[in-house]
Design a protein around this motif. Structure first.
Motif, mmCIF file in Angstrom:
data_model
loop_
_atom_site.group_PDB
_atom_site.id
_atom_site.type_symbol
_atom_site.label_atom_id
_atom_site.label_comp_id
_atom_site.label_asym_id
_atom_site.label_seq_id
_atom_site.Cartn_x
_atom_site.Cartn_y
_atom_site.Cartn_z
ATOM 1 N N HIS A 149 -12.497 0.919 7.533
ATOM 2 C CA HIS A 149 -12.337 2.253 8.347
ATOM 3 C C HIS A 149 -10.975 2.271 9.075
ATOM 4 N N ARG A 150 -11.266 1.054 10.325
ATOM 5 C CA ARG A 150 -10.391 0.954 11.344
ATOM 6 C C ARG A 150 -8.885 0.418 10.726
ATOM 7 N N LEU A 151 -8.843 -0.502 9.850
ATOM 8 C CA LEU A 151 -7.620 -0.964 9.174
ATOM 9 C C LEU A 151 -6.894 0.248 8.551
ATOM 10 N N THR A 152 -7.523 1.146 7.838
ATOM 11 C CA THR A 152 -6.988 2.327 7.254
ATOM 12 C C THR A 152 -6.371 3.262 8.176
ATOM 13 N N ASN A 153 -7.104 3.315 9.260
ATOM 14 C CA ASN A 153 -6.501 4.290 10.395
ATOM 15 C C ASN A 153 -5.218 3.688 11.004
ATOM 16 N N GLU A 154 -5.271 2.509 11.210
ATOM 17 C CA GLU A 154 -4.229 1.465 11.718
ATOM 18 C C GLU A 154 -2.826 1.693 10.924
ATOM 19 N N TRP A 155 -3.131 1.726 9.611
ATOM 20 C CA TRP A 155 -2.166 1.721 8.407
ATOM 21 C C TRP A 155 -1.491 3.023 8.627
ATOM 22 N N LYS A 156 -2.226 4.313 8.870
ATOM 23 C CA LYS A 156 -1.432 5.618 9.054
ATOM 24 C C LYS A 156 -0.692 5.630 10.229
ATOM 25 N N THR A 157 -0.914 5.037 11.253
ATOM 26 C CA THR A 157 -0.286 5.089 12.500
ATOM 27 C C THR A 157 1.080 4.304 12.323
ATOM 28 N N ILE A 158 0.982 3.478 11.267
ATOM 29 C CA ILE A 158 2.488 2.613 11.443
ATOM 30 C C ILE A 158 3.427 3.262 10.415
ATOM 31 N N GLY A 159 4.809 3.278 11.079
ATOM 32 C CA GLY A 159 5.764 4.035 10.409
ATOM 33 C C GLY A 159 6.209 3.473 9.305
ATOM 34 N N SER A 163 10.645 0.816 1.121
ATOM 35 C CA SER A 163 9.816 1.806 0.170
ATOM 36 C C SER A 163 9.311 0.887 -0.918
ATOM 37 N N LYS A 164 9.942 0.025 -1.449
ATOM 38 C CA LYS A 164 9.513 -0.769 -2.548
ATOM 39 C C LYS A 164 8.026 -1.934 -2.077
ATOM 40 N N LYS A 165 8.503 -2.454 -0.936
ATOM 41 C CA LYS A 165 7.307 -3.293 -0.217
ATOM 42 C C LYS A 165 6.486 -2.438 0.117
ATOM 43 N N ASN A 166 6.728 -1.424 0.760
ATOM 44 C CA ASN A 166 5.641 -0.320 1.391
ATOM 45 C C ASN A 166 4.454 -0.439 0.203
ATOM 46 N N GLU A 167 5.048 0.141 -0.970
ATOM 47 C CA GLU A 167 3.990 0.608 -2.144
ATOM 48 C C GLU A 167 3.384 -0.793 -2.672
ATOM 49 N N GLU A 168 4.008 -1.787 -2.566
ATOM 50 C CA GLU A 168 3.409 -2.973 -3.089
ATOM 51 C C GLU A 168 2.348 -3.303 -1.917
ATOM 52 N N LEU A 169 2.413 -3.420 -0.706
ATOM 53 C CA LEU A 169 1.596 -3.679 0.228
ATOM 54 C C LEU A 169 0.347 -2.548 0.256
ATOM 55 N N TRP A 170 0.841 -1.346 0.239
ATOM 56 C CA TRP A 170 -0.420 -0.367 -0.107
ATOM 57 C C TRP A 170 -1.257 -0.741 -1.311
ATOM 58 N N GLN A 171 -0.748 -1.038 -2.438
ATOM 59 C CA GLN A 171 -1.508 -1.411 -3.430
ATOM 60 C C GLN A 171 -2.436 -2.538 -3.291
ATOM 61 N N ARG A 172 -1.764 -3.537 -2.658
ATOM 62 C CA ARG A 172 -2.692 -4.701 -2.470
ATOM 63 C C ARG A 172 -3.814 -4.544 -1.220
ATOM 64 N N PHE A 173 -3.446 -3.504 -0.448
ATOM 65 C CA PHE A 173 -4.568 -2.976 0.535
ATOM 66 C C PHE A 173 -5.714 -2.223 -0.128
ATOM 67 N N ILE A 174 -5.180 -1.183 -1.032
ATOM 68 C CA ILE A 174 -6.444 -0.554 -1.755
ATOM 69 C C ILE A 174 -7.118 -1.397 -2.626
ATOM 70 N N ALA A 175 -6.407 -2.370 -3.402
ATOM 71 C CA ALA A 175 -7.201 -3.189 -4.121
ATOM 72 C C ALA A 175 -8.275 -4.088 -3.418
ATOM 73 N N ALA A 176 -7.934 -4.375 -2.327
ATOM 74 C CA ALA A 176 -8.773 -5.213 -1.465
ATOM 75 C C ALA A 176 -10.226 -4.403 -1.011
ATOM 76 N N LYS A 177 -9.579 -3.297 -0.542
ATOM 77 C CA LYS A 177 -10.715 -2.384 0.013
ATOM 78 C C LYS A 177 -11.650 -1.939 -1.208
ATOM 79 N N SER A 178 -10.854 -1.574 -2.391
ATOM 80 C CA SER A 178 -11.846 -1.107 -3.565
ATOM 81 C C SER A 178 -12.783 -2.243 -3.851
#
Length: 223
Positions: A149-159, A163-178
């Motif tokens: 929950h904390r990591l997700t909130n921190e992600w939202k505060t980062i600018g 774009s390509k890397k952002n999507e790649e990292l987000w998918q990795r983050f979501i995969a780990a969380k899931s």
């Protein structure tokens, strides 16, 4: 400009002519044309002065694409405008050129700084992803849930980042969380099933106990 050149040449020819007569009167006859030329030069100067002032205003703007186009159009207007005397024209052009260079330098610095910010944000998000991936196999269910929950909130505060890397990292983050929460859900389901089984067993024991409460076969019932 052609008219000015012709008048200038003609006046020089008259004044330098090896001829008799009222040569100066001929030169004086060119005065109305010279006055018209001077008037047009002043009008052209006034127009170009406005262009120079507009360019200096645009040099401070931060709408990068729009201002780039506006400066390009301004240069086209300068090229299409009428001529004025070279000395004044050169000074105005120097102002426009300086304004254009100033804007381009500001624009370049902005995008360089933005790229630094994007790369900095990339590092921050990569760190969050690595933390998330390290928690996939955690069995500290409550603590790890709070951490996600904390990591997700921190992600939202980062600018934003690239774009390509952002999507790649987000998918990795979501995969780990899931992956973690899938394991947590399986664990909860397993506990619930075990509790249900325990309930069934204990319910059966309770029923047996209740069936024996009025028994008078003391020894067998006690055993």
């Amino acid at each position: 400009l052609k008219l000015a050149d012709k008048v200038h040449q003609l006046k020089n020819q008259i004044l330098s002519a090896n001829a008799l007569g009222n040569i100066e009167a001929l030169a004086t006859a060119l005065a109305p044309a010279e006055q018209e030329i001077a008037k047009r030069y002043d009008e052209n100067y006034a127009y170009r002065l406005k262009l120079a002032e507009e360019a200096e205003t645009l040099a401070e703007a931060s709408e990068w694409k729009e201002t780039t186009n506006a400066l390009r159009e301004l240069i086209d207007k300068w090229k299409a405008s009428g001529h004025t005397d070279k000395q004044r024209s050169d000074k105005l052009w120097s102002r426009i050129d300086a304004a254009r260079n100033k804007f381009n330098e500001r624009k370049q610095k902005y995008f360089e700084d933005q790229e630094k910010d994007l790369l900095g944000n990339l590092d921050l998000k990569l760190d969050l992803v690595e933390q998330a991936e390290s928690l996939i196999n955690s069995v500290e269910w409550k603590k790890t849930s709070e951490t996600f929950h904390r990591l997700t909130n921190e992600w939202k505060t980062i600018g934003h980042t690239l774009s390509k890397k952002n999507e790649e990292l987000w998918q990795r983050f979501i995969a780990a969380k899931s992956a973690f929460f899938d394991r947590k859900r399986e664990h909860s389901d397993r506990i619930a099933q075990e509790q249900e089984q325990h309930f069934v067993v204990k319910s059966a024991l309770v029923e047996k106990a209740e069936a024996l409460k009025d028994s008078k076969e003391w020894n067998n019932t006690a055993i």
